[in-house]
Design an enzyme around this catalytic site. Structure first.
Site: not given
Length: 699
Positions: A346-347
């Site tokens: 993800s991030l």
């Protein structure tokens, strides 16, 4: 005294007080045999405690250290693949690479069944010795019905080798402290770990071939069960060990490989220890408290990363933590010669991508090296020039360039006058100058870092303005350097493509590659709402599907095969029907009356021409995912010319409602065998080691 600490991970057993005879219990006729100890540690999960056995390898190592006679020293024994140290004297298990509460360690021989979950709990080492001594006397003298009282006033009775029970004292209103009686429900007592059906884990290979750092995404929890990055990476590592046994058995048997180590990198706690949570608390509304707290703790991490102040904190934390872990790993594994890769979820994948795009390539790092290494880099530079001359079919001039101590940097500063002075003829001069100018132009277009490329207002000629530096729009921060060059970068459920687009990067130059990392894989679940593709940004004019990750058991999932089969069947039926109609029409037109036989050829020609002029009902192609077009598409140098986007196969239950499984799709990577197998396959491919059997559809 018997501990009140949780229970051992064991197979469920029946609750009766007098279980049937267990195999492995000694018979009095055969005399006394000492009990074989096994080491356990106490693990706390959600406030509940349980006793977990060490692997057989670790337990033997601990027992050997215990029996070495060095009791006064605090011996430290590495366990769990070197990720935990056991301090024997203190009886403590301490995490090496991350912060974790210290666990109690115990050398276990005697166990009793717990109250709540019906699993066995070890007695303390001191009381276990008392029990063993009483047992030895009973076996030797064949005198049973032995009754022992523990310091906590609990009664243990050794009826015979097959039946030993533990009575918990019943609370009474008697204040005079009467002797405890055998009241309450009896609980089974067992001697030796082999009699409690404990799930003793398999040990890990000692040899480590490759190191992978794993960076988490938003929030402190990384999966649907709200577990930490440490727990999720533990799962990923466990799956990798089972995949190695299943798909690299031949290499394991030949002792070509050991295992891959995965270490978690945590940046969330550092960010939220800056005091920002206190500031947010002041301005957070009191209503829907839990939801607001969840947003502050998770979703706001995206906004923090887009703030120059907190972005600097995040990238500093990630880089310094990876450098610290790398140095610590090398200290503890001095013989390690493998490579290092990085993975982000993800991030976390975006943070790593931004870090990697801002790494400095080797020639710039050479400037800071000492004089001793300068000679080495100079020799390397001369060798690079020789390689360039070989490419240009000018090998006969290698000696001239070596005599002039011409390295790559010096070559790129050469003018025609310089080459002429060196005695290079006109033809070779033109080749070399053309090579230099083309390389300089390519570097100007593709490499990040120049001010004009970071400036969104800068214009270029029509051919170049479509390419923007991938660093365009990044938050203004001082990106730190890593102490190593990653072999491969794996992105799981990554929003990199979306962030680049939002920052203004519409296209990625096909010639661009990460300065210090030559491999890049973008892996995602088809229903992951956070994941975006990368390849269409490199090849925007072509429409093509991502690479379908093969199932780890060597085939497509059944429902996907069924769906594909039905699609292909309907296409075949349609094509066959149209073909039959066309043949019927043509045969009808080919059946004229005998009187006009002469005109039949003309009519037939017209019919065929008419049939050709009809709108083409060409055979429909199978779904794009089925097409074998992987090797035909050039997706640039970002992954060394290989495909970048890889999509997982959804499970049958997930295909019923993609919205329902969207969140699960974003958090599924930690236990995904297909994801882990791709990671292992690509890592070991760099070492020339392949799968036992190539999976269908794999590149």
């Amino acid at each position: 005294p018997p501990p009140r600490c949780g229970s051992i991970m064991s197979a469920p057993e029946q609750q009766q007080a007098q279980p049937p005879p267990e195999p492995g219990e000694p018979d009095p006729a055969h005399g006394y045999e000492p009990v074989a100890p096994h080491w356990f540690y106490c693990k706390v999960t959600d406030g509940r405690e349980r006793w977990v056995p060490f692997s057989a390898q670790d337990s033997e190592r601990l027992e050997e250290a215990q029996g070495s006679g060095r009791d006064k020293e605090d011996l430290v024994v590495p366990t769990s693949g070197g990720r935990y140290d056991v301090h024997l004297k203190k009886r403590q298990r301490v995490a090496v690479y991350w912060e974790e509460e210290v666990s109690e360690v115990r050398r276990c021989t005697w166990f009793y069944k717990g109250d709540k979950d019906n699993k066995y709990i070890p007695y303390s080492e001191t009381f276990s010795e008392e029990l063993e001594e009483a047992y030895m006397i009973a076996v030797t003298l064949d005198e049973w019905k032995k009754k022992l009282e523990s310091p906590s006033r609990e009664i243990i009775i050794l009826h015979n080798p097959k039946l030993m029970v533990h009575y918990h004292p019943v609370a009474t209103s008697d204040d005079w402290g009467s002797t405890p009686t055998e009241q309450g429900r009896p609980r089974t007592v067992k001697r030796g770990v082999e009699n409690i059906a404990a799930e003793i884990p398999n040990g890990e290979p000692l040899q480590i071939d490759h190191l992978v750092f794993v960076v988490h995404g938003i929030g402190p929890a990384c999966d649907i069960r709200f577990r930490s990055i440490v727990q999720c990476v533990n799962d990923f590592r466990s799956v990798s060990l089972s995949m190695l046994q299943a798909h690299f058995k031949k290499a394991q048997e030949q002792q070509q490989i050991g295992r891959v180590e995965f270490l978690p990198v945590n940046w969330h706690s550092s960010l939220h220890s800056t005091g920002v949570d206190v500031d947010l608390e002041r301005i957070t509304l009191p209503s829907i408290n839990r939801l607001r707290h969840f947003i502050n703790d998770t979703i706001l991490d995206v906004f923090f990363y887009n703030s120059s102040t907190y972005c600097q904190t995040i990238v500093d934390t990630v880089a310094s933590e990876m450098n610290r872990l790398y140095q610590l790993f090398l200290q503890r594994n001095p013989l390690f010669k493998g490579g290092v890769s990085i993975a982000g979820h993800s991030l976390g994948s975006l943070i790593l991508f931004d870090l990697l795009t801002n790494q400095k390539a080797a020639p710039e790092e050479d400037e800071h090296s000492e004089e001793g290494s300068r000679a080495t880099s100079s020799n390397r530079g001369i060798e690079e020039v020789k390689e360039i001359l070989k490419k240009l079919q000018l090998s006969e001039y290698c000696d001239v360039f070596e005599k002039e101590k011409m390295d790559r940097q010096a070559l790129f500063l050469c003018t025609e006058k310089n080459l002429k002075e060196m005695g290079i003829p006109l033809g070779p001069r033109m080749k070399i100058l053309h090579y230099i100018s083309s390389k300089m132009e390519m570097q100007h277009r593709a490499e990040p870092g120049s001010p004009s490329q970071h400036n969104p207002d800068s214009t270029d000629d029509g051919a170049n303005c479509q390419y923007r530096d991938v660093g365009l729009g990044q938050v203004s921060a001082n990106y730190p350097q890593l102490n190593y060059k990653p072999t491969i970068f794996f992105a799981f459920g990554s929003p990199i493509g979306m962030f680049l687009t939002v920052r203004g990067v519409k296209r990625i130059n096909p010639n661009y590659s990460l300065p210090t990392c030559k491999g890049f894989f973008n892996i995602f679940h088809p229903f992951d709402p956070v994941a975006y593709r990368i390849e269409p940004m490199i090849v925007p004019d072509l429409e093509f599907e991502p690479m379908l990750l093969p199932h780890h058991k060597g085939r497509k999932r059944m429902h996907l095969e069924l769906k594909e089969g039905l699609t292909r069947m309907s296409v075949d039926l349609k094509n066959n029907l149209l073909g039959s109609l066309r043949v019927a029409w043509q045969s009808f037109m080919r059946a004229p009356l005998p009187a006009v036989e002469g005109a039949s050829t003309e009519a037939e020609g017209e019919a065929e021409a008419g049939a050709e002029k009809q709108p083409e009902t060409k055979a429909e192609e199978p779904p794009a995912a089925v097409k074998e077009e992987a090797s035909l598409i050039n997706v640039g140098r970002l992954n060394g010319g290989n495909r970048i986007d890889y999509v997982l196969q959804e499970k049958p239950i997930e295909s019923f409602n993609e919205y329902l499984f969207a969140l699960q799709g974003h958090l599924c990577y930690w236990e995904s065998e297909d994801t882990v197998l791709l990671v292992l396959k690509e890592i070991y491919q760099t070492q020339g080691i392949t799968l036992d059997q190539p999976l269908p559809g794999s590149q």
